[in-house]
Design a protein around this motif. Structure first.
Motif, short mmCIF file in Angstrom:
data_model
loop_
_atom_site.label_atom_id
_atom_site.label_comp_id
_atom_site.label_asym_id
_atom_site.label_seq_id
_atom_site.Cartn_x
_atom_site.Cartn_y
_atom_site.Cartn_z
N ALA A 26 25.64 31.39 -20.46
CA ALA A 26 26.48 30.76 -19.43
C ALA A 26 25.76 30.66 -18.09
O ALA A 26 24.89 31.46 -17.75
CB ALA A 26 27.78 31.54 -19.28
N LYS A 27 26.19 29.67 -17.32
CA LYS A 27 25.78 29.50 -15.94
C LYS A 27 27.04 29.23 -15.12
O LYS A 27 27.93 28.50 -15.56
CB LYS A 27 24.81 28.32 -15.79
CG LYS A 27 23.54 28.45 -16.62
CD LYS A 27 22.68 27.20 -16.49
CE LYS A 27 21.43 27.31 -17.36
NZ LYS A 27 20.59 26.08 -17.28
N MET A 28 27.11 29.83 -13.94
CA MET A 28 28.30 29.67 -13.11
C MET A 28 27.93 29.00 -11.79
O MET A 28 26.94 29.37 -11.15
CB MET A 28 28.97 31.03 -12.86
CG MET A 28 30.37 30.91 -12.29
SD MET A 28 31.38 32.40 -12.57
CE MET A 28 30.49 33.60 -11.58
N PHE A 29 28.75 28.03 -11.39
CA PHE A 29 28.51 27.28 -10.17
C PHE A 29 29.72 27.43 -9.25
O PHE A 29 30.86 27.24 -9.67
CB PHE A 29 28.29 25.79 -10.48
CG PHE A 29 27.19 25.53 -11.46
CD1 PHE A 29 25.89 25.26 -11.03
CD2 PHE A 29 27.44 25.56 -12.82
CE1 PHE A 29 24.88 25.03 -11.95
CE2 PHE A 29 26.43 25.32 -13.75
CZ PHE A 29 25.15 25.06 -13.31
N THR A 30 29.45 27.74 -7.99
CA THR A 30 30.51 27.88 -7.00
C THR A 30 30.24 26.94 -5.85
O THR A 30 29.18 27.00 -5.22
CB THR A 30 30.60 29.33 -6.47
OG1 THR A 30 30.85 30.21 -7.57
CG2 THR A 30 31.70 29.47 -5.45
N ILE A 31 31.19 26.03 -5.60
CA ILE A 31 31.05 25.05 -4.51
C ILE A 31 32.13 25.33 -3.48
O ILE A 31 33.33 25.26 -3.80
CB ILE A 31 31.17 23.60 -5.03
CG1 ILE A 31 30.11 23.34 -6.10
CG2 ILE A 31 31.04 22.61 -3.89
CD1 ILE A 31 30.67 23.28 -7.50
N VAL A 32 31.72 25.65 -2.26
CA VAL A 32 32.68 25.96 -1.20
C VAL A 32 32.65 24.83 -0.17
O VAL A 32 31.58 24.47 0.33
CB VAL A 32 32.36 27.30 -0.52
CG1 VAL A 32 33.41 27.63 0.54
CG2 VAL A 32 32.29 28.42 -1.55
N ASN A 33 33.80 24.30 0.14
CA ASN A 33 33.92 23.21 1.12
C ASN A 33 34.19 23.76 2.52
O ASN A 33 34.61 24.91 2.68
CB ASN A 33 35.03 22.25 0.70
CG ASN A 33 34.82 21.71 -0.70
OD1 ASN A 33 33.74 21.23 -1.04
ND2 ASN A 33 35.86 21.80 -1.53
N LYS A 34 33.97 22.92 3.53
CA LYS A 34 34.10 23.41 4.90
C LYS A 34 35.53 23.76 5.29
O LYS A 34 35.75 24.52 6.24
CB LYS A 34 33.54 22.37 5.88
CG LYS A 34 34.22 21.02 5.85
CD LYS A 34 33.52 20.07 6.82
CE LYS A 34 34.17 18.68 6.84
NZ LYS A 34 33.47 17.77 7.78
N ASP A 35 36.52 23.23 4.56
CA ASP A 35 37.91 23.58 4.86
C ASP A 35 38.37 24.82 4.11
O ASP A 35 39.54 25.22 4.21
CB ASP A 35 38.84 22.40 4.55
CG ASP A 35 38.82 22.01 3.08
OD1 ASP A 35 38.00 22.59 2.32
OD2 ASP A 35 39.61 21.14 2.69
N GLY A 36 37.47 25.45 3.36
CA GLY A 36 37.81 26.67 2.64
C GLY A 36 38.21 26.46 1.20
O GLY A 36 38.27 27.42 0.43
N THR A 37 38.53 25.22 0.83
CA THR A 37 38.80 24.96 -0.58
C THR A 37 37.50 25.11 -1.37
O THR A 37 36.40 25.02 -0.81
CB THR A 37 39.37 23.56 -0.78
OG1 THR A 37 38.42 22.59 -0.30
CG2 THR A 37 40.68 23.38 -0.01
N CYS A 38 37.61 25.32 -2.64
CA CYS A 38 36.41 25.58 -3.42
C CYS A 38 36.61 25.18 -4.88
O CYS A 38 37.74 25.05 -5.35
CB CYS A 38 35.99 27.04 -3.32
SG CYS A 38 37.32 28.21 -3.71
N THR A 39 35.51 25.00 -5.55
CA THR A 39 35.52 24.65 -6.97
C THR A 39 34.55 25.56 -7.69
O THR A 39 33.45 25.82 -7.21
CB THR A 39 35.10 23.19 -7.19
OG1 THR A 39 36.02 22.33 -6.51
CG2 THR A 39 35.08 22.85 -8.67
N ARG A 40 34.99 26.06 -8.83
CA ARG A 40 34.10 26.88 -9.65
C ARG A 40 33.94 26.21 -11.02
O ARG A 40 34.92 25.76 -11.62
CB ARG A 40 34.64 28.29 -9.81
CG ARG A 40 33.82 29.17 -10.79
CD ARG A 40 34.06 30.63 -10.52
NE ARG A 40 33.27 31.10 -9.38
CZ ARG A 40 33.41 32.30 -8.82
NH1 ARG A 40 34.34 33.13 -9.27
NH2 ARG A 40 32.65 32.65 -7.81
N GLU A 41 32.70 26.15 -11.47
CA GLU A 41 32.39 25.59 -12.78
C GLU A 41 31.68 26.64 -13.62
O GLU A 41 30.91 27.45 -13.10
CB GLU A 41 31.50 24.35 -12.66
CG GLU A 41 32.15 23.19 -11.92
CD GLU A 41 31.21 21.99 -11.81
OE1 GLU A 41 30.03 22.13 -12.19
OE2 GLU A 41 31.67 20.93 -11.35
#
Length: 353
Positions: A26-41
């Motif tokens: 597995a590989k995990m990706f975390t994307i954090v946006n400037k408004d604090g919302t985020c996406t994890r893959e």
């Protein structure tokens, strides 16, 4: 296994001890946006790894470049919510983490700092590694920090690391032994014609471990590991003979015989096997923050993202924290500043005129 070299020598019951948790590479990706919302893959081989658990809130994302792997994604309102839905499991339980996101406005730029702290699993072991090595040696062995080999040449560094490695082998071996011994003590009613009482057996744990160590270190060549590795039957592991030699009895054989029908063998493995699973956890953790990375902590910056090693070893000494800071330029602030200067200069000139 990456850090412990002597699994087969120290295993209590045998083959099943070396089984691993399956993370499907597995590989995990975390994307954090400037408004604090985020996406994890989470991306892994398409074989339903048993150590990855996804709730219905995760969405499958097709991977047209590699049909042998699948990606699941979920968007969160904030990073705190994200850390509460951890897809990675260790011994059947989600890794515990706590994420924070801090935004600092500096007029011409805005800084963003993200941290995710993963809880330590050190309490899973009866004996802490600092019982076998110094705190700095333990920290370096499991996390790479601090660099205690700084200034050493290759020969010196190898000798130092070999010494620490042996200490950590002994640490894991002792924990496996303690776990197995305690299981036998708790199930002493299944010992056939016990040579000593349960109460006396409970007091002999350290003595039995020292006896085992004397065999492992070849104190008596006639009782060496080489001889113990050739038991009377292939189903027995050498520990059956260690117990037999120490107690002068084969009363404990059913705990070490894989053909045992009483459940002693399988129960012993179920007790000690989870202590080995930390070595299977190795998931690259990629983090993306708004703007340009200015501090990647212990990670490596690659093309605007930061890659961290998320491994079971790093969770043993203490909590393991992934943290990074980025900076995003506020171009509008420069425009406003220029306009303010122009207006100020213009006002002065107008008054003079």
């Amino acid at each position: 296994m990456k850090t412990i070299k002597l699994i087969s020598m120290f295993a209590l019951a045998g083959a099943t001890l070396v089984s691993c948790e399956d993370y499907g590479e597995a590989k995990m990706f975390t994307i954090v946006n400037k408004d604090g919302t985020c996406t994890r893959e989470i991306n892994f081989k398409n074989n339903a790894p048993k150590s990855i658990a996804l709730s219905d809130a995760w969405t499958s994302v097709p991977d047209v470049n590699d049909t042998s792997r699948v990606t699941y994604s979920r968007t969160f309102a904030n990073v705190e919510q994200m850390s509460q839905d951890m897809p990675l499991l260790l011994n059947g339980k989600p890794l515990q983490s706590k994420a924070t996101f801090e935004k600092r406005f500096r007029w011409f730029y805005t800084e963003y700092t993200f941290s995710e702290e993963f809880a330590s699993i050190g309490d899973d072991f009866q004996l802490p590694p600092t019982d076998f090595a110094t705190a700095k040696e333990v920290e370096y062995w499991f996390t790479g920090q601090p660099n205690i080999t700084n200034g050493m040449n290759g020969v010196e560094a190898t000798e130092r690391l070999t010494d620490i490695g042996e200490k950590m082998d002994n640490w894991l071996s002792a924990n496996l032994f303690y776990g197995g011994f305690d299981y036998i003590c708790d199930n002493y009613d299944k010992v056939k014609n016990p040579p000593v009482s349960r109460e006396e057996f409970a007091t002999l744990r350290d003595s039995l471990m020292r006896f085992r160590d004397s065999l492992i270190t070849f104190a008596r060549p006639e009782d060496s590991i080489a001889n113990l590795a050739r038991p009377a039957t292939s189903e027995q592991c050498y520990y059956a003979i260690v117990f037999e030699k120490f107690f002068g009895s084969k009363a404990f054989d059913n705990f070490f015989n894989e053909k045992d029908k009483t459940g002693c063998y399988s129960g012993l493995n179920e007790k000690v096997e989870p202590l080995m699973h930390f070595s299977s956890l190795s998931v690259p953790y990629t983090l993306s923050l708004p703007g340009d990375v200015i501090d990647c902590g212990t990670g490596i910056s690659q093309n605007g993202t930061i890659v961290f090693p998320l491994t079971g070893e790093r969770l043993i000494p203490q909590e393991y924290t992934i943290t990074a800071t980025s900076r995003q330029t506020n171009y509008w602030a420069y425009i406003i500043t220029v306009l303010i200067v122009i207006i100020a200069v213009g006002s002065i000139l107008w008054k003079r005129k």
